[in-house]
Design a protein around this motif. Structure first.
Motif, PDB file in Angstrom:
ATOM      1  N   LEU A 190       0.624  -1.161   0.075  1.00 48.28           N
ATOM      2  CA  LEU A 190       0.061   0.022   0.085  1.00 48.28           C
ATOM      3  C   LEU A 190       0.863   1.407  -0.160  1.00 48.28           C
ATOM      4  O   LEU A 190       1.793   1.131   0.818  1.00 48.28           O
ATOM      5  N   VAL A 191       0.434   2.335  -0.782  1.00 49.67           N
ATOM      6  CA  VAL A 191       1.365   3.492  -0.811  1.00 49.67           C
ATOM      7  C   VAL A 191       0.643   4.732  -0.691  1.00 49.67           C
ATOM      8  O   VAL A 191      -0.462   5.023  -1.152  1.00 49.67           O
ATOM      9  N   LEU A 192       1.096   5.332   0.650  1.00 49.84           N
ATOM     10  CA  LEU A 192       0.201   6.491   1.037  1.00 49.84           C
ATOM     11  C   LEU A 192       0.845   7.923   0.104  1.00 49.84           C
ATOM     12  O   LEU A 192       1.916   7.705  -0.180  1.00 49.84           O
ATOM     13  N   ASP A 193      -0.162   8.446  -0.292  1.00 50.19           N
ATOM     14  CA  ASP A 193       0.124   9.896  -0.879  1.00 50.19           C
ATOM     15  C   ASP A 193       0.043  10.947   0.148  1.00 50.19           C
ATOM     16  O   ASP A 193      -1.191  11.419   0.311  1.00 50.19           O
ATOM     17  N   PHE A 194       1.066  11.647   0.583  1.00 51.05           N
ATOM     18  CA  PHE A 194       1.037  12.330   1.887  1.00 51.05           C
ATOM     19  C   PHE A 194       1.530  13.545   1.581  1.00 51.05           C
ATOM     20  O   PHE A 194       2.310  13.892   0.534  1.00 51.05           O
ATOM     21  N   PRO A 195       1.449  14.902   2.301  1.00 57.24           N
ATOM     22  CA  PRO A 195       2.061  16.309   2.009  1.00 57.24           C
ATOM     23  C   PRO A 195       3.405  16.063   2.386  1.00 57.24           C
ATOM     24  O   PRO A 195       3.893  15.340   3.276  1.00 57.24           O
ATOM     25  N   SER A 196       4.232  16.553   1.404  1.00 52.73           N
ATOM     26  CA  SER A 196       5.708  16.996   1.824  1.00 52.73           C
ATOM     27  C   SER A 196       5.813  18.018   2.869  1.00 52.73           C
ATOM     28  O   SER A 196       5.550  19.316   2.725  1.00 52.73           O
ATOM     29  N   ARG A 197       6.679  17.975   4.039  1.00 56.04           N
ATOM     30  CA  ARG A 197       6.872  18.776   5.136  1.00 56.04           C
ATOM     31  C   ARG A 197       8.445  19.027   5.320  1.00 56.04           C
ATOM     32  O   ARG A 197       8.962  18.309   6.465  1.00 56.04           O
ATOM     33  N   PRO A 198       9.005  19.742   4.339  1.00 58.03           N
ATOM     34  CA  PRO A 198      10.496  19.787   4.693  1.00 58.03           C
ATOM     35  C   PRO A 198      10.823  20.524   5.924  1.00 58.03           C
ATOM     36  O   PRO A 198      10.225  21.676   6.306  1.00 58.03           O
TER      37      PRO A 198
ATOM     38  N   CYS B 228       9.936   4.911  -0.323  1.00 57.11           N
ATOM     39  CA  CYS B 228       9.767   6.178  -0.223  1.00 57.11           C
ATOM     40  C   CYS B 228       9.996   6.964  -1.683  1.00 57.11           C
ATOM     41  O   CYS B 228      11.012   6.533  -2.291  1.00 57.11           O
ATOM     42  N   ALA B 229       9.304   7.986  -1.720  1.00 57.47           N
ATOM     43  CA  ALA B 229       9.597   8.806  -3.136  1.00 57.47           C
ATOM     44  C   ALA B 229       9.129  10.227  -2.794  1.00 57.47           C
ATOM     45  O   ALA B 229       7.951  10.621  -2.180  1.00 57.47           O
ATOM     46  N   LEU B 230       9.860  11.097  -3.453  1.00 60.70           N
ATOM     47  CA  LEU B 230       9.634  12.513  -3.256  1.00 60.70           C
ATOM     48  C   LEU B 230       9.082  13.078  -4.669  1.00 60.70           C
ATOM     49  O   LEU B 230       9.540  12.753  -5.820  1.00 60.70           O
ATOM     50  N   ARG B 231       7.986  13.820  -4.546  1.00 60.10           N
ATOM     51  CA  ARG B 231       7.039  14.216  -5.829  1.00 60.10           C
ATOM     52  C   ARG B 231       6.872  15.488  -5.702  1.00 60.10           C
ATOM     53  O   ARG B 231       5.660  15.780  -5.057  1.00 60.10           O
ATOM     54  N   GLU B 232       7.624  16.439  -5.785  1.00 63.80           N
ATOM     55  CA  GLU B 232       7.438  17.934  -5.719  1.00 63.80           C
ATOM     56  C   GLU B 232       6.796  18.258  -4.236  1.00 63.80           C
ATOM     57  O   GLU B 232       7.596  18.030  -3.339  1.00 63.80           O
ATOM     58  N   ASP B 233       5.640  18.678  -3.963  1.00 61.29           N
ATOM     59  CA  ASP B 233       5.136  18.861  -2.762  1.00 61.29           C
ATOM     60  C   ASP B 233       4.476  17.678  -1.973  1.00 61.29           C
ATOM     61  O   ASP B 233       3.969  17.812  -0.964  1.00 61.29           O
ATOM     62  N   ARG B 234       4.701  16.198  -2.399  1.00 67.87           N
ATOM     63  CA  ARG B 234       3.787  15.479  -2.257  1.00 67.87           C
ATOM     64  C   ARG B 234       4.992  14.299  -1.728  1.00 67.87           C
ATOM     65  O   ARG B 234       6.132  14.260  -2.395  1.00 67.87           O
ATOM     66  N   VAL B 235       4.684  13.362  -1.009  1.00 65.82           N
ATOM     67  CA  VAL B 235       5.681  11.996  -0.668  1.00 65.82           C
ATOM     68  C   VAL B 235       4.748  10.817  -0.839  1.00 65.82           C
ATOM     69  O   VAL B 235       3.722  10.784  -0.542  1.00 65.82           O
ATOM     70  N   ASP B 236       5.303   9.704  -1.418  1.00 69.84           N
ATOM     71  CA  ASP B 236       4.831   8.464  -1.191  1.00 69.84           C
ATOM     72  C   ASP B 236       5.531   7.591  -0.337  1.00 69.84           C
ATOM     73  O   ASP B 236       6.934   7.663  -0.409  1.00 69.84           O
ATOM     74  N   ILE B 237       4.911   6.906   0.518  1.00 69.84           N
ATOM     75  CA  ILE B 237       5.289   6.253   1.532  1.00 69.84           C
ATOM     76  C   ILE B 237       4.639   4.824   1.380  1.00 69.84           C
ATOM     77  O   ILE B 237       3.363   4.758   1.694  1.00 69.84           O
TER      78      ILE B 237
END
Length: 267
Positions: A115-123, A242-251
């Motif tokens: 399962l892959v979460l699409d979450f906000p990126s919080r640098p 994990c992956a970074l996609r601009e202002d979102r992250v995949d977890i």
């Protein structure tokens, strides 16, 4: 009055690992105080409650409670909630959307069952000085300290993170929801972490999806790569893709059912 309760081990492929979450599917919201009481009685890091959005089909409202407080974002209990929908409640869509305090959170299921979460990126942003009490609380001095919702303490090695024996009474004085200790990983893992949050009733969280909203953008910039493998090196431990996609992250991670039953509530 009864409501179903699922005990799910998230970010795990076998029971007794990853992070246990309580999941309560509801038809309508219970009173806030009652949901907090249920979370305290479950005594798991988080209990998630979700209700369907009227006529939306694949959309739900979701809230998360630790034994002591409601939180604004939780990864492992969201992953666990999606697992319950697909594994136990006959959910037939390829993706589910949970609406939360942190905006819409999507979860998709891959063919592998991951399962892959699409979450906000919080640098996280660097701090000019270490917060008072951090070194005493961790009983170690990090190389760098940054902050987003949580405080990020960066160490030079996985061994240092593993060796931490925090003074949780000291960490209670840190003015952040949690303290993330992190370092470069080894053996195919890009980075490791541990998460301490005594302010919300969790001394050490086994695997913290929401912390990776902050860790992923940090390590992606540090390592110069957007696809990352992570491991939370708590005693239970857990693996994250994990992956970074601009202002979102995949977890990404797996989940397994440990137990299911009913809660008997006062009328």
């Amino acid at each position: 009055m009864t409501t179903p309760l699922y005990h799910i081990d998230a970010f795990a492929q076998t029971p007794f690992s990853g992070n246990p979450a309580g999941v309560c599917p509801l038809t309508s919201w219970l009173p806030d105080g009652l949901m907090q009481q249920i979370a305290a009685e479950n005594n798991l890091a988080e209990t998630a409650f979700f209700v369907p959005r009227a006529e939306a089909g694949a959309e739900y409202e979701i809230r998360w409670f630790t034994p002591a407080a409601e939180v604004d974002l939780c990864g492992h209990a969201t992953l666990a909630s999606a697992h319950v929908l697909w594994q136990h409640l006959g959910f037939a869509h390829e993706q589910v959307t949970f609406h939360s305090q942190s905006g819409p959170l999507r979860v998709r299921r891959e063919e592998s069952g991951r399962l892959v979460l699409d979450f906000p990126s919080r640098p996280p942003q660097p701090l000019t000085a270490h917060p008072t009490g951090l070194a005493d609380g961790l009983r170690a001095t990090p190389l760098h300290v940054l902050a987003a919702r949580d405080l990020v303490a960066v160490f030079s090695s996985e061994a240092e993170v593993l060796a931490l024996k925090p003074d949780f009474a000291q960490l209670l004085g840190i003015e952040y929801l949690g303290v993330i200790a992190t370092a470069p990983g080894s053996g195919g893992v890009d980075f490791v972490s541990r998460f301490f949050a005594p302010r919300v009733g969790i001394n050490e969280d086994p695997v913290t999806g929401s912390a990776h909203s902050t860790l992923i953008p940090y390590w992606a910039a540090k390592l110069g790569k957007n696809a990352l493998r992570a491991r939370q090196v708590s005693p239970r431990g857990g693996d994250l893709w994990c992956a970074l996609r601009e202002d979102r992250v995949d977890i990404g991670g797996y989940a397994v059912t440990y137990a299911l039953g009913e809660i008997h509530l006062p009328a």
